[in-house]
Design a protein around this motif. Structure first.
Motif, short mmCIF file in Angstrom:
data_model
loop_
_atom_site.label_atom_id
_atom_site.label_comp_id
_atom_site.label_asym_id
_atom_site.label_seq_id
_atom_site.Cartn_x
_atom_site.Cartn_y
_atom_site.Cartn_z
N MET A 219 -30.13 1.28 -22.27
CA MET A 219 -30.73 2.41 -21.57
C MET A 219 -30.47 2.25 -20.08
O MET A 219 -30.65 1.17 -19.52
CB MET A 219 -32.23 2.51 -21.84
CG MET A 219 -32.91 3.64 -21.09
SD MET A 219 -34.66 3.86 -21.52
CE MET A 219 -34.51 4.81 -23.04
N GLN A 220 -30.03 3.34 -19.47
CA GLN A 220 -29.85 3.37 -18.02
C GLN A 220 -30.91 4.24 -17.37
O GLN A 220 -31.51 5.11 -18.02
CB GLN A 220 -28.47 3.93 -17.68
CG GLN A 220 -27.32 3.11 -18.23
CD GLN A 220 -25.98 3.59 -17.74
OE1 GLN A 220 -25.89 4.51 -16.93
NE2 GLN A 220 -24.91 2.95 -18.22
N GLN A 221 -31.15 3.99 -16.09
CA GLN A 221 -31.87 4.95 -15.25
C GLN A 221 -30.91 5.32 -14.13
O GLN A 221 -30.80 4.60 -13.14
CB GLN A 221 -33.17 4.38 -14.67
CG GLN A 221 -33.89 5.44 -13.86
CD GLN A 221 -35.05 4.96 -13.02
OE1 GLN A 221 -35.46 5.67 -12.11
NE2 GLN A 221 -35.59 3.78 -13.27
N THR A 222 -30.18 6.42 -14.29
CA THR A 222 -29.25 6.82 -13.24
C THR A 222 -29.98 7.40 -12.05
O THR A 222 -29.43 7.45 -10.95
CB THR A 222 -28.20 7.82 -13.78
OG1 THR A 222 -28.87 8.96 -14.29
CG2 THR A 222 -27.36 7.19 -14.87
N GLY A 223 -31.20 7.85 -12.25
CA GLY A 223 -32.09 8.14 -11.15
C GLY A 223 -31.91 9.51 -10.51
O GLY A 223 -31.28 10.41 -11.06
N HIS A 224 -32.46 9.66 -9.32
CA HIS A 224 -32.72 10.98 -8.73
C HIS A 224 -31.87 11.26 -7.50
O HIS A 224 -32.23 12.08 -6.66
CB HIS A 224 -34.21 11.07 -8.40
CG HIS A 224 -35.08 10.73 -9.57
ND1 HIS A 224 -35.32 11.62 -10.59
CD2 HIS A 224 -35.71 9.58 -9.92
CE1 HIS A 224 -36.08 11.05 -11.51
NE2 HIS A 224 -36.33 9.81 -11.12
N ARG A 225 -30.72 10.63 -7.43
CA ARG A 225 -29.84 10.78 -6.27
C ARG A 225 -28.85 11.93 -6.47
O ARG A 225 -28.61 12.38 -7.59
CB ARG A 225 -29.08 9.48 -6.02
CG ARG A 225 -29.98 8.29 -5.68
CD ARG A 225 -29.20 7.00 -5.69
NE ARG A 225 -28.74 6.67 -7.04
CZ ARG A 225 -27.89 5.69 -7.32
NH1 ARG A 225 -27.41 4.95 -6.33
NH2 ARG A 225 -27.51 5.46 -8.55
N PRO A 226 -28.21 12.39 -5.37
CA PRO A 226 -27.16 13.42 -5.51
C PRO A 226 -25.99 12.92 -6.34
O PRO A 226 -25.77 11.70 -6.47
CB PRO A 226 -26.73 13.68 -4.05
CG PRO A 226 -27.83 13.14 -3.20
CD PRO A 226 -28.45 12.01 -3.96
N ALA A 227 -25.22 13.85 -6.89
CA ALA A 227 -24.13 13.50 -7.80
C ALA A 227 -23.12 12.56 -7.16
O ALA A 227 -22.64 11.61 -7.79
CB ALA A 227 -23.44 14.78 -8.28
N GLN A 228 -22.80 12.79 -5.89
CA GLN A 228 -21.78 11.95 -5.25
C GLN A 228 -22.25 10.52 -5.02
O GLN A 228 -21.44 9.61 -4.91
CB GLN A 228 -21.30 12.58 -3.93
CG GLN A 228 -22.39 12.78 -2.89
CD GLN A 228 -23.06 14.13 -2.99
OE1 GLN A 228 -23.12 14.72 -4.07
NE2 GLN A 228 -23.55 14.64 -1.85
N ARG A 229 -23.57 10.33 -4.99
CA ARG A 229 -24.11 8.99 -4.82
C ARG A 229 -24.50 8.35 -6.14
O ARG A 229 -24.80 7.16 -6.18
CB ARG A 229 -25.35 9.04 -3.89
CG ARG A 229 -25.02 9.37 -2.44
CD ARG A 229 -26.28 9.40 -1.60
NE ARG A 229 -27.08 8.21 -1.81
CZ ARG A 229 -28.41 8.16 -1.67
NH1 ARG A 229 -29.07 9.26 -1.33
NH2 ARG A 229 -29.07 7.05 -1.85
N ASP A 250 -28.86 7.60 -21.09
CA ASP A 250 -29.56 7.69 -19.81
C ASP A 250 -31.01 8.03 -20.09
O ASP A 250 -31.33 9.13 -20.52
CB ASP A 250 -28.89 8.78 -18.97
CG ASP A 250 -29.30 8.75 -17.50
OD1 ASP A 250 -30.30 8.09 -17.18
OD2 ASP A 250 -28.61 9.40 -16.69
N GLY A 251 -31.91 7.08 -19.83
CA GLY A 251 -33.32 7.27 -20.13
C GLY A 251 -34.12 7.85 -18.99
O GLY A 251 -35.30 8.20 -19.16
N GLU A 252 -33.50 8.00 -17.79
CA GLU A 252 -34.16 8.66 -16.67
C GLU A 252 -33.10 9.11 -15.67
O GLU A 252 -32.77 8.39 -14.75
CB GLU A 252 -35.20 7.76 -15.99
CG GLU A 252 -35.97 8.50 -14.92
CD GLU A 252 -37.07 7.68 -14.27
OE1 GLU A 252 -37.42 7.98 -13.11
OE2 GLU A 252 -37.58 6.75 -14.92
N PRO A 253 -32.58 10.32 -15.84
CA PRO A 253 -31.70 10.91 -14.83
C PRO A 253 -32.52 11.71 -13.82
O PRO A 253 -33.76 11.65 -13.83
CB PRO A 253 -30.82 11.82 -15.67
CG PRO A 253 -31.74 12.29 -16.75
CD PRO A 253 -32.70 11.14 -17.03
#
Length: 451
Positions: A219-229, A250-253
């Motif tokens: 499970m990943q948390q790719t998180g709350h950043r902009p796409a380019q980051r 992805d468990g938390e995009p």
């Protein structure tokens, strides 16, 4: 896991597309009627996993639930606060864990698994931990055993962790996993358990538990950043290509209605449905076996007189109706409408995949391909990657799940396809290519699950 170790299956062999929602504070903040109302809607929207936390982040150790109950006696994980009986009309009987039981059972009756986090990781030792840590290796195993005994025969996907690094403290989580297995199976045997780890933002369970036998999928948390980051297609690919092979998701995009990058709204603004659609299709087409949605008000079950965390725009009961929440069912419907367990990511289908918020992601099976253009840019396809002398092409609409046939074309060479709405944020579309000889119906319209 499926035979190729890329997907999950049910016990009777049906492919399982994990479509989750983050309802972290569900047990802690909602009463029985509110929980049933929330579960009813998510079931109608074709979610099949609800991610919720037993020992919640927002002062869940000391702040009582909707019925005035706390989960632990004196804050001790080895001493869950349980009472005899479970009569909801009797305050002396209906304890915190009876309420968790009720919600788990209500979810299961609606066809929903609970992605159960035993505790948010703020209560466990971790790098940069604040005061209030209550877990050790010893009581982590005891607490895990309690949970395993109580919930081992219910529809549970076990999710350890909770938004923190496990670096240096892996043994605490191993002890909790061991306790759950002992509670379920009477010994350290992980048969019949589906288990993973929810990491800190921008990280993956593979960084801490790459080879753990108890960890079913990454499970990943790719998180709350902009796409380019936060190029989620790169992080999903990294785990997809990792050895030993395990499913990844992805468990938390980026959540819907979330301040992008945790900045104030005047800097980067709030996310909305187009953002969450992008994350879903990028993740799944890059190799994820499922996806989790989230809304910034729903995860915290924000309501009147509650402290707002990072500026929610709505109360939870309003936010659960937001458009992105309803649109997630269409990525599941699309994937399930073609042979499921053979699907692989394949960027060689796209002559120019672009980058950042324009990124074009591609995935295919033996006789079909899905190509997602995130902002409606034209797609130049390298044909001949799937079977058939000719391909039948469709445009699939991620906003409403509709599909329009484009035509039938020779399956060779390069061909450009122009999306229905050219260019611009929110103009995303999926190009679907089928081996024309298969005569499949419209993408998203019928399920291959169980075939």
């Amino acid at each position: 896991m499926s035979q190729n170790r890329r997907f999950l299956e049910t016990a009777d062999g049906r492919p399982f597309f994990y479509l989750g929602d983050t309802a972290w504070e569900l047990f802690h903040r909602l009463n029985r009627q509110e929980a049933a109302r929330y579960l009813d809607l998510r079931a109608r929207q074709r979610y099949n996993v609800i991610q919720a936390v037993a020992l919640a982040e927002l002062e869940g150790i000391a702040d009582p639930n909707a019925y005035g109950d706390l989960p632990l006696a004196d804050g001790d994980p080895a001493r869950p606060a349980v009472t005899a009986g479970a009569d909801s009309s009797n305050a002396a009987q209906y304890d915190y864990w009876d309420h968790v039981d009720y919600i788990v059972d209500q979810a299961n009756r609606r066809g929903l698994y609970i992605g159960l986090l035993p505790t948010w990781a703020r209560w466990t030792p971790h790098p940069n931990a604040r005061p209030g840590v209550i877990f050790t290796e010893q009581n982590a195993e005891a607490y895990g055993t309690f949970l395993g005994k109580r919930y081992g025969q219910k529809g549970i996907i076990w999710i350890l962790g909770g938004d923190r690094s496990a670096e240096g403290f892996q043994n605490v989580w191993r002890a909790m996993a061991r306790g759950i297995a002992i509670g379920v199976n009477g010994k350290e045997d992980y048969a019949g358990l589906t288990m993973t780890y929810h990491p800190n933002g921008g990280h993956s369970s593979s960084e801490y538990f790459a080879n753990e036998h108890w960890l079913t999928f990454h499970m990943q948390q790719t998180g709350h950043r902009p796409a380019q980051r936060a190029p989620v297609w790169e992080t999903i690919t990294a785990d997809y290509t990792r050895e030993p092979v395990k499913p990844v998701m992805d468990g938390e995009p980026l959540y819907e209605d979330h301040p992008i990058g945790f900045r104030q709204a005047k800097e980067l603004g709030y996310s909305f449905d187009a953002h969450v659609r992008q994350r879903a299709y990028w993740d799944v087409f890059s190799g994820a076996f499922g996806h989790t949605y989230g809304n910034h008000a729903v995860w915290q079950m924000y309501a009147k007189k509650r402290k707002a965390i990072n500026g929610p725009l709505f109360f939870w009961h309003e936010a659960m109706h937001r458009p992105g929440a309803a649109q997630m069912q269409y990525v599941r419907a699309l994937v399930e409408s073609r042979p499921f367990l053979e699907r692989i990511p394949d960027q060689s289908l796209v002559a120019a995949p672009l980058d950042g918020a324009d990124y074009i992601a591609a995935t295919r099976g033996t006789a079909y391909a899905f190509i997602y253009t995130a902002q409606g840019r034209p797609i130049t396809v390298a044909l001949g990657k799937i079977t058939g002398e000719r391909v039948r092409a469709w445009w699939f609409n991620p906003r409403n799940g509709s599909a329009d046939e484009i035509g039938v074309f020779e399956n060779r060479g390069l061909r450009e396809f122009q999306p229905p709405s050219l260019g611009g944020f929110g103009a995303d579309a999926v190009l679907v290519l089928d081996d024309a000889a298969r005569n499949w119906g419209a993408p998203g319209a019928a399920s291959f699950a169980g075939r």
